[in-house]
Design an enzyme around this catalytic site. Structure first.
Site, PDB file in Angstrom:
ATOM      1  N   ASN A  16       0.847  -1.193   0.000  1.00 61.78           N
ATOM      2  CA  ASN A  16       0.000   0.000   0.000  1.00 61.78           C
ATOM      3  C   ASN A  16       0.884   1.246   0.000  1.00 61.78           C
ATOM      4  OD1 ASN A  16       0.401   0.942   2.866  1.00 61.78           O
ATOM      5  ND2 ASN A  16      -0.417  -1.117   3.243  1.00 61.78           N
ATOM      6  N   ASP A  19      -4.645  -6.045   5.037  1.00 64.16           N
ATOM      7  CA  ASP A  19      -5.698  -6.888   5.613  1.00 64.16           C
ATOM      8  C   ASP A  19      -5.680  -8.296   5.033  1.00 64.16           C
ATOM      9  OD1 ASP A  19      -6.743  -4.953   7.308  1.00 64.16           O
ATOM     10  OD2 ASP A  19      -7.953  -4.051   5.719  1.00 64.16           O
ATOM     11  N   LYS A  56       8.781 -17.021 -10.339  1.00 59.47           N
ATOM     12  CA  LYS A  56       8.061 -15.857 -10.866  1.00 59.47           C
ATOM     13  C   LYS A  56       6.846 -16.323 -11.696  1.00 59.47           C
ATOM     14  CE  LYS A  56       8.689 -11.851 -13.738  1.00 59.47           C
ATOM     15  NZ  LYS A  56       9.138 -11.608 -15.089  1.00 59.47           N
ATOM     16  N   LYS A  99     -12.032  -2.324  18.679  1.00 54.03           N
ATOM     17  CA  LYS A  99     -10.662  -2.768  18.985  1.00 54.03           C
ATOM     18  C   LYS A  99     -10.262  -2.411  20.418  1.00 54.03           C
ATOM     19  CE  LYS A  99      -9.392  -2.587  14.089  1.00 54.03           C
ATOM     20  NZ  LYS A  99      -8.328  -2.617  13.107  1.00 54.03           N
TER      21      LYS A  99
HETATM   22  N1  CTP Z   1      -4.495  -2.865  11.957  1.00 53.57           N
HETATM   23  C1  CTP Z   1      -3.788  -3.914  12.494  1.00 53.57           C
HETATM   24  N2  CTP Z   1      -3.769  -5.128  11.847  1.00 53.57           N
HETATM   25  C2  CTP Z   1      -4.447  -5.316  10.703  1.00 53.57           C
HETATM   26  C3  CTP Z   1      -5.165  -4.234  10.156  1.00 53.57           C
HETATM   27  C4  CTP Z   1      -5.184  -3.018  10.800  1.00 53.57           C
HETATM   28  O1  CTP Z   1      -3.161  -3.758  13.542  1.00 53.57           O
HETATM   29  N3  CTP Z   1      -4.412  -6.497  10.119  1.00 53.57           N
HETATM   30  C5  CTP Z   1      -4.502  -1.585  12.674  1.00 53.57           C
HETATM   31  C6  CTP Z   1      -3.830  -0.433  11.955  1.00 53.57           C
HETATM   32  O2  CTP Z   1      -2.464  -0.358  12.318  1.00 53.57           O
HETATM   33  C7  CTP Z   1      -4.604   0.767  12.447  1.00 53.57           C
HETATM   34  C8  CTP Z   1      -6.004   0.214  12.718  1.00 53.57           C
HETATM   35  O3  CTP Z   1      -5.844  -1.202  12.822  1.00 53.57           O
HETATM   36  O4  CTP Z   1      -4.110   1.248  13.684  1.00 53.57           O
HETATM   37  C9  CTP Z   1      -7.018   0.518  11.687  1.00 53.57           C
HETATM   38  O5  CTP Z   1      -6.562   0.151  10.397  1.00 53.57           O
HETATM   39  P1  CTP Z   1      -7.433   0.429   9.111  1.00 53.57           P
HETATM   40  O6  CTP Z   1      -6.708  -0.103   7.927  1.00 53.57           O
HETATM   41  O7  CTP Z   1      -7.909   1.842   9.104  1.00 53.57           O
HETATM   42  O8  CTP Z   1      -8.742  -0.396   9.383  1.00 53.57           O
HETATM   43  P2  CTP Z   1      -9.088  -1.914   9.376  1.00 53.57           P
HETATM   44  O9  CTP Z   1      -9.321  -2.335  10.797  1.00 53.57           O
HETATM   45  O10 CTP Z   1      -8.083  -2.718   8.613  1.00 53.57           O
HETATM   46  O11 CTP Z   1     -10.494  -1.910   8.666  1.00 53.57           O
HETATM   47  P3  CTP Z   1     -10.860  -1.498   7.141  1.00 53.57           P
HETATM   48  O12 CTP Z   1      -9.622  -1.743   6.322  1.00 53.57           O
HETATM   49  O13 CTP Z   1     -11.981  -2.422   6.803  1.00 53.57           O
HETATM   50  O14 CTP Z   1     -11.269  -0.060   7.185  1.00 53.57           O
END
Ligand code: CTP
Length: 418
Positions: A210, A279, A289, A345
């Site tokens: 990302n 995620d 590859k 959370k």
């Molecule tokens: N986070 C985490 N582990 C993951 C995903 C997210 O610890 N696998 C943490 C990020 O570091 C951040 C918070 O959760 O502090 C929110 O991350 P964000 O990407 O905004 O949200 P998600 O919980 O992943 O939900 P979505 O992508 O559906 O908005």
């Protein structure tokens, strides 16, 4: 508000070739909002003209002990009284010896002796002079007096020798200046910060990633160091140089980040999860590859564990639960989504990023965030540089009455003074 707004810094420039580098340092201090006045030793003014510093600071440059233009004032007393911090850079062996022995035979040493300001000393000299027992003993004395001595860097010198004696990089010195001027409210605390993106490999050359640069997390880590914390920075791939003074743990995938964070969970007083964790990860990682085919490519993904969610689940099991600060990257229903993440959370704070704007969020230098705490208190910050946002986030957390007891700034049995 610039980081050094209203701060008055006296910069002592002594006779080393490295004096030319301090011209840039002075400019940077000015950019940070400081009012800078330069005092030069006689030897210092041989290397860089006082006119240069006068032009850069907009202030008169001081040299001699006695000011023929203004016989009424005694510059070493007025300068000593009126500054928050004295930065001596470059500091020669001669000036260091003067300060170590409490001499006051030039303006700079007299100002240091007469003042109560914090003193930061950046030695720069030939490495043999630096390593000489006399210089080392003098530096030990300065440390004993409470001056902050920043070790010089190792490298090749203008004189052709190689060894310790070069002025450190400005980023490091700037962090120390900001730290010396900070309240030190996180002294004795361990802060674990995660930052940057994660990369989930598809094959030996490709990955899902990302756009996170790590800037926000690195800025929060740097500020926590300045506030006196022991900082562990667990970072996904980033081109940024880790801030000086952090314990740096480099990871690539979400699963590596999970393991490294969990391994340090017990020692952290505060955990800041600024990382943009992927995620999902590919169900299979190809060993070779992947070749292109007419049929295209479908990739199956599986969910990664949510690290922050796990931390929120287990934090209350600890006798002294760590303070948990999460981030939310949102492009719609920003507040509502952020609020839900805070609750789901089990966080103490959530910092919500609006990633739909061009000047805020991923991969830019500025950010516009909203901070929510678990009691529903909302703070909207304006568009700021990420460093300034980091400062304001820490101010918010440290200054908030909602910080649960047993956390920041509190030793066993003491009241929670925030
Ligand atoms: N986070 C985490 N582990 C993951 C995903 C997210 O610890 N696998 C943490 C990020 O570091 C951040 C918070 O959760 O502090 C929110 O991350 P964000 O990407 O905004 O949200 P998600 O919980 O992943 O939900 P979505 O992508 O559906 O908005």
């Amino acid at each position: 508000m610039p980081l050094l707004d209203k701060k008055k810094i006296l910069c002592g420039v002594t006779g080393s070739i490295a004096a030319y580098k301090v011209c840039d340092w002075v400019r940077s201090l000015k950019r940070d909002g400081a009012d800078v006045t330069v005092v030069m030793t006689e030897a210092g003014s041989r290397f860089v003209s006082p006119l240069t510093f006068a032009a850069l600071t907009g202030n008169k440059v001081y040299g001699g002990m006695f000011d023929p233009e203004d016989a009424e004032t005694i510059p070493h007393i007025s300068l000593a009284r009126s500054h928050d911090l004295i930065l001596i850079a470059p500091a020669t062996a001669q000036t260091i010896a003067r300060l170590a022995h409490g001499l006051a035979d030039d303006l700079l040493s007299a100002v240091v002796l007469a003042g109560e300001a914090k003193v930061v000393v950046c030695p720069a000299m030939n490495s043999k002079m630096y390593l000489h027992a006399a210089t080392q003993e003098n530096l030990a004395k300065l440390r004993k007096y409470g001056y902050l001595v920043i070790d010089p860097e190792h490298g090749s010198m203008a004189c052709g020798e190689e060894g310790p004696g070069r002025l450190p990089e400005w980023d490091q010195v700037r962090n120390s200046v900001l730290g010396a001027l900070s309240s030190g409210e996180l002294a004795g605390k361990t802060v674990l910060v995660t930052a940057g993106p994660t990369e989930e490999p598809l094959d030996p050359v490709r990955f899902i990633g990302n756009r996170s640069s790590g800037k926000m997390g690195y800025a929060l880590a740097a500020r926590a160091v300045q506030l006196g914390a022991n900082v562990i920075l667990v970072s996904g791939p980033s081109v940024l140089t880790p801030p000086h003074g952090v314990a740096y743990v480099k990871v690539r995938t979400a699963s590596e980040m999970y393991s490294e964070v969990m391994a340090r969970f017990d020692v952290a007083d505060i955990i800041v999860k600024a990382a943009a964790v992927s995620d999902f990860r590919p169900v299979e990682v190809a060993r070779q590859k992947v070749k292109k085919t007419e049929a295209g490519l479908t990739i199956s993904l599986m969910q990664n564990r949510d690290i922050l969610h796990k931390l929120g689940e287990i934090k209350d099991d600890r006798p002294k639960p760590p303070l948990l600060i999460g981030f939310a990257a949102e492009s719609e229903n920003i507040l509502e989504n952020g609020r839900q993440k805070l609750q789901k959370k089990n966080l103490d704070y959530i910092v919500i990023n609006d990633i739909s704007a061009d000047d805020s969020g991923f991969a830019v230098d500025s950010n516009r965030v909203t901070i929510l705490d678990r009691h529903g208190r909302q703070t909207d910050l304006p568009l700021l540089l990420k460093e300034e946002t980091a400062l304001r986030i820490w101010q918010e957390v440290l200054g908030s009455e909602s910080v649960p007891s047993g956390k920041i700034g509190q030793d066993e049995g003491a009241d929670n003074e925030q």
